[in-house]
Design a protein around this motif. Structure first.
Motif, PDB file in Angstrom:
ATOM      1  N   TRP A 167       0.854  -1.191   0.000  1.00 30.78           N
ATOM      2  CA  TRP A 167       0.000   0.000   0.000  1.00 30.78           C
ATOM      3  C   TRP A 167       0.890   1.240   0.000  1.00 30.78           C
ATOM      4  O   TRP A 167       1.312   1.716   1.040  1.00 30.78           O
ATOM      5  N   GLN A 168       1.160   1.757  -1.156  1.00 34.37           N
ATOM      6  CA  GLN A 168       1.923   2.980  -1.257  1.00 34.37           C
ATOM      7  C   GLN A 168       1.018   4.200  -1.295  1.00 34.37           C
ATOM      8  O   GLN A 168       1.429   5.298  -0.949  1.00 34.37           O
ATOM      9  N   GLY A 169      -0.198   4.002  -1.724  1.00 29.84           N
ATOM     10  CA  GLY A 169      -1.179   5.085  -1.776  1.00 29.84           C
ATOM     11  C   GLY A 169      -2.562   4.475  -1.750  1.00 29.84           C
ATOM     12  O   GLY A 169      -2.765   3.336  -2.162  1.00 29.84           O
ATOM     13  N   PHE A 170      -3.525   5.214  -1.254  1.00 34.23           N
ATOM     14  CA  PHE A 170      -4.870   4.662  -1.155  1.00 34.23           C
ATOM     15  C   PHE A 170      -5.860   5.811  -1.085  1.00 34.23           C
ATOM     16  O   PHE A 170      -5.544   6.917  -0.667  1.00 34.23           O
ATOM     17  N   SER A 171      -7.059   5.491  -1.494  1.00 29.12           N
ATOM     18  CA  SER A 171      -8.100   6.499  -1.467  1.00 29.12           C
ATOM     19  C   SER A 171      -8.913   6.388  -0.192  1.00 29.12           C
ATOM     20  O   SER A 171      -8.849   5.390   0.529  1.00 29.12           O
ATOM     21  N   MET A 172      -9.702   7.398   0.080  1.00 29.46           N
ATOM     22  CA  MET A 172     -10.569   7.372   1.246  1.00 29.46           C
ATOM     23  C   MET A 172     -11.604   6.272   1.110  1.00 29.46           C
ATOM     24  O   MET A 172     -11.983   5.630   2.088  1.00 29.46           O
ATOM     25  N   GLU A 173     -12.035   6.007  -0.102  1.00 29.06           N
ATOM     26  CA  GLU A 173     -13.015   4.953  -0.338  1.00 29.06           C
ATOM     27  C   GLU A 173     -12.428   3.584   0.003  1.00 29.06           C
ATOM     28  O   GLU A 173     -13.094   2.727   0.596  1.00 29.06           O
ATOM     29  N   GLU A 174     -11.185   3.371  -0.376  1.00 26.56           N
ATOM     30  CA  GLU A 174     -10.516   2.106  -0.039  1.00 26.56           C
ATOM     31  C   GLU A 174     -10.356   1.959   1.464  1.00 26.56           C
ATOM     32  O   GLU A 174     -10.525   0.861   2.020  1.00 26.56           O
ATOM     33  N   ALA A 175     -10.033   3.054   2.149  1.00 26.49           N
ATOM     34  CA  ALA A 175      -9.895   3.008   3.605  1.00 26.49           C
ATOM     35  C   ALA A 175     -11.231   2.676   4.263  1.00 26.49           C
ATOM     36  O   ALA A 175     -11.295   1.901   5.224  1.00 26.49           O
ATOM     37  N   ARG A 176     -12.318   3.253   3.744  1.00 24.48           N
ATOM     38  CA  ARG A 176     -13.646   2.962   4.302  1.00 24.48           C
ATOM     39  C   ARG A 176     -14.019   1.493   4.080  1.00 24.48           C
ATOM     40  O   ARG A 176     -14.587   0.849   4.963  1.00 24.48           O
ATOM     41  N   THR A 177     -13.710   0.977   2.916  1.00 22.74           N
ATOM     42  CA  THR A 177     -14.023  -0.423   2.623  1.00 22.74           C
ATOM     43  C   THR A 177     -13.275  -1.354   3.568  1.00 22.74           C
ATOM     44  O   THR A 177     -13.834  -2.328   4.085  1.00 22.74           O
ATOM     45  N   ALA A 196     -12.214  -0.567   6.575  1.00 21.24           N
ATOM     46  CA  ALA A 196     -12.792  -0.389   7.907  1.00 21.24           C
ATOM     47  C   ALA A 196     -14.111  -1.145   8.036  1.00 21.24           C
ATOM     48  O   ALA A 196     -14.400  -1.754   9.072  1.00 21.24           O
ATOM     49  N   ASP A 197     -14.921  -1.136   6.971  1.00 21.65           N
ATOM     50  CA  ASP A 197     -16.192  -1.866   7.003  1.00 21.65           C
ATOM     51  C   ASP A 197     -15.961  -3.363   7.174  1.00 21.65           C
ATOM     52  O   ASP A 197     -16.679  -4.037   7.929  1.00 21.65           O
ATOM     53  N   LYS A 198     -14.961  -3.874   6.489  1.00 21.33           N
ATOM     54  CA  LYS A 198     -14.650  -5.302   6.591  1.00 21.33           C
ATOM     55  C   LYS A 198     -14.197  -5.651   8.002  1.00 21.33           C
ATOM     56  O   LYS A 198     -14.622  -6.658   8.583  1.00 21.33           O
TER      57      LYS A 198
END
Length: 352
Positions: A92-102, A104-106
């Motif tokens: 993970w060198q970069g990530f979006s807020m949407e990926e972070a939310r996904t 966290a949901d998991k």
């Protein structure tokens, strides 16, 4: 011949000037070289002194002494085996807020699927790692921290003491977002602390609700002082100490001659009183009855780092005959008339 002598005089003069300049340059270079040697030598002496060793400045060379290692480096603590990272989390060198939310949901769904017993067992394992000096110190990554921006989903709510020697997350080797902590002197319930725990139960859906007392609690000790001594304190502190004092059976405590044993019994008595007060909250006990929540008391021994879990005297709210509970003092566990677990933990010790 006279003309030849006249012509040679400027040459001789130029030669002498050149030799003088060369001599000056040589002297200057020597001076600079000596200064550099002095600075380097002084630097070595200072470096040796900085390492904690005495150096004789009259020596030609300062010995290169090794830097003394701190005790933690000479005697490293045993470190628990680190679990291997999932392939999905690598790189993970970069990530979006949407990926972070996904992500966290998991993680939230995984926590929600655990039972109260499994959550309590994880607390015990974390404490065992702590007192065995093998803590993981689970620091979340930047990716995981970003996922916590929009929500929190702790599995445990804990009412603990504000004593600086009892940092809850460290004692249980837990990380960011794992424990919803409410800390107040004497780990006592009042309007604010009870409201905070209600929020954790009803909105955060925690699986374990714990009250944590600790060895040598200053608030409990002060509450055992004579009434006139307590009344000398500021009004708010006076009321807090009187609130603790009401729940202590001082006549029984005075019969315990050993100071350490008396301290432990006083602290555990206070913990049990707070657990009993939680047990009369209708909303909390509804969740307990649905087997989605476990209420436990605990005692932290500062000297060893061990947390003992126990439960005693937890009852459903008054006026519910179907779930009237009775206490078995020999086992210190609540039993329902319907032979169903009330959500109380058996007395659990991490050592024999």
């Amino acid at each position: 011949a006279a003309r030849s002598a006249t012509l040679s005089e400027p040459i001789v003069l130029c030669t002498r000037v050149a030799m003088a300049l060369a001599t000056s340059v040589a002297i200057g270079a020597a001076a600079i070289s000596g200064l550099a040697v002095g600075v380097a030598r002084s630097g070595k002496v200072r470096a040796a002194a900085a390492h904690g060793y005495w150096a004789d400045v009259d020596e030609e060379e300062v010995p290169q002494v090794p830097r003394r290692q701190p005790p933690s480096s000479r005697h490293p603590r045993p470190v628990a085996a680190q679990p291997q990272e999932d392939e999905g989390n690598l790189g993970w060198q970069g990530f979006s807020m949407e990926e972070a939310r996904t992500h966290a949901d998991k993680l939230q769904q995984e926590k929600m699927n655990r039972t109260p017993g499994e959550v309590l067992a994880e607390l015990q394992r974390g404490n065992a790692r702590f007192w065995m000096n093998a803590a993981n110190r689970p620091e979340t990554s930047a990716f995981e921290r970003r996922g916590l921006i929009s929500k929190q989903f702790p599995s445990v709510a804990m009412l603990g003491c504000s004593d600086s020697r009892v940092p809850t997350e460290i004692v249980f080797d837990q990380g960011l977002g794992d424990i919803f902590v409410v800390r107040v002197a004497g780990n006592c319930l009042d309007t604010a602390t009870l409201a905070s725990l209600q929020f954790a139960v009803h909105h955060l859906k925690v699986k374990v609700l714990a009250v944590l007392g600790h060895e040598l609690c200053g608030a409990v000790k002060a509450a055992m002082l004579p009434q006139d001594k307590i009344e000398q304190e500021p009004s708010e502190l006076e009321q807090a100490l009187k609130g603790i004092k009401v729940g202590l059976d001082e006549n029984t405590l005075q019969l315990i001659s050993d100071a350490r044993a008396q301290d432990r019994e006083a602290v555990c008595t206070n913990v049990r009183r707070q657990v009993e007060r939680l047990s009369v909250d209708k909303g909390i006990m509804t969740v307990v009855r649905e087997q989605e929540l476990m209420i436990v008391g605990a005692f932290y021994e500062i000297s060893s780092g061990i947390v003992d879990f126990f439960s005693r005297g937890v009852r459903p709210w008054r006026g519910d005959p179907d779930f009237a509970a009775e206490v078995d003092p020999s086992r210190s566990v609540c039993a329902l008339h319907k032979d169903t677990q009330l959500g109380c933990a058996e007395p659990l010790r991490a050592r024999n």
